[in-house]
Write an enzyme that holds these catalytic residues in place. Sequence first.
Site, short mmCIF file in Angstrom:
data_model
loop_
_atom_site.label_atom_id
_atom_site.label_comp_id
_atom_site.label_asym_id
_atom_site.label_seq_id
_atom_site.Cartn_x
_atom_site.Cartn_y
_atom_site.Cartn_z
N GLU A 289 47.56 45.12 51.22
CA GLU A 289 48.18 45.31 50.03
C GLU A 289 47.23 46.80 50.48
OE1 GLU A 289 45.71 44.12 46.59
OE2 GLU A 289 46.60 41.74 46.59
N GLU B 120 50.30 32.63 48.48
CA GLU B 120 49.16 32.65 47.17
C GLU B 120 50.17 32.22 46.22
OE1 GLU B 120 46.86 36.63 45.94
OE2 GLU B 120 46.60 36.93 48.59
#
Length: 377
Positions: free
Chosen positions: A175, A295
């Site tokens: 991220e 995820e």
Amino acid sequence: MLLKHRVFYPLMVVLLVFSLTACDFFKPIEPEVVEPLPPEAIPSLHKAYEGYFNIGVAVNAGTMNTHNDLIEKHFSSITAENEMKPDHILRYISGNELVLDFTRGDRIVNYALQNGKKVRGHVLVWHSQTPDWFFKDENDQLLSQEKIQERMAEYITKVVTHYKGKIDAWDVVNEAITDSNDPDHIYRHKDYDKKNGSLWNEIFAGSEIDYIAAAFRAAHEADPEAKLYYNDYNAVAPEKREKIMKMIRQLKDEDVPIHGIGIQAHWLFNWPSAGDIEDAIVEYSKMGLDVQITELDIRIDGDMEKKITLSRKDKERQADRYKEVFEIFIKHSDKISSVTFWGITDDNSWISQEPLIFDRNKNPKPAFWAILDALGK
Ligand code: G3I
């Protein structure tokens, strides 16, 4: 008298029939009782997907024990949901040396390996779940680029060496890219990502690529066999995808060892579009990257703070959506090496919207069967 016979008696009959059916009609609706299927009637998900890609799951210290039946039967790969993140491993700094604690991570990794599962290592470098002190000196000042890079290399070397030979894929950097739509902003920054700035990017403002490249190099040096990934959410949204690809192109130009992209896939019933998902898989793969869905969960509402119980109809819509995305994964299974769900049963998801494929009683939901259907066998 005749009129009484013609009208009164038929009316009585109609009333009698109505009152009998009405009794039934107004009876309280019994909750639907679904008889759980015996385990032998439920096929193993990861075995069904053999030859396509691994089916993984995020587990934690609790679910590893409470849900071991589902984990062992349905999944061929395991990610620690929190236990291998920097805030779980980093204890303190003694003089200039990092003191680490692998107890919780080891439990999950050993459990996975004893049960013949692969392990995704999550995560080495992230702005979140990393203690503030890691970025600062003894006077509480942010470290220089040189100093934090040294500290980062020490951390990565120690962690990757500790798990050497046991981890199939590492999320090396997580991220780092901004959600801003401004094409001039590439990296996450507190001015345009609200509360979600990054001390990594603050220290390296303008030369973020340096710490990212150094992180991949340190991980590769410590375990040359492990596959190394950049992992992010919204990674299939075209604007963010372009930024991620720009960063990866730069890494590849500098011969940085990066092997794949982790598409987190915290998705909605109606977002992202099938076209965006497919384009992203194809585009990342064209760059020579292995694609992993890291995820996966699929919720109904964009506001992830909302708590929602799905109706039967919602669960069917969710199943259709899971089927849609798995059909894309199957079509591109030559580009995808694993698909990991972010949690096992709905009650242990980080999102309270029943986004997973097993319900709180561990029963397969319509989404589970839809994913098997996607195989068209
Ligand atoms: O361990 C403490 C516990 O001692 C305390 O009682 C409790 C009170 O709230 O908090 C517990 O820590 C929580 C931890 O999960 C373990 O349950 C943290 O508050 C909570 O913030 C943390 O959330 C995790 C989140 O990352 C933090 O960023 C979620 O479990 C985890 O699923 C989530 O995973 C991330 C991926 O790593 C990266 N991509 C996004 C994904 C979802 O946010």
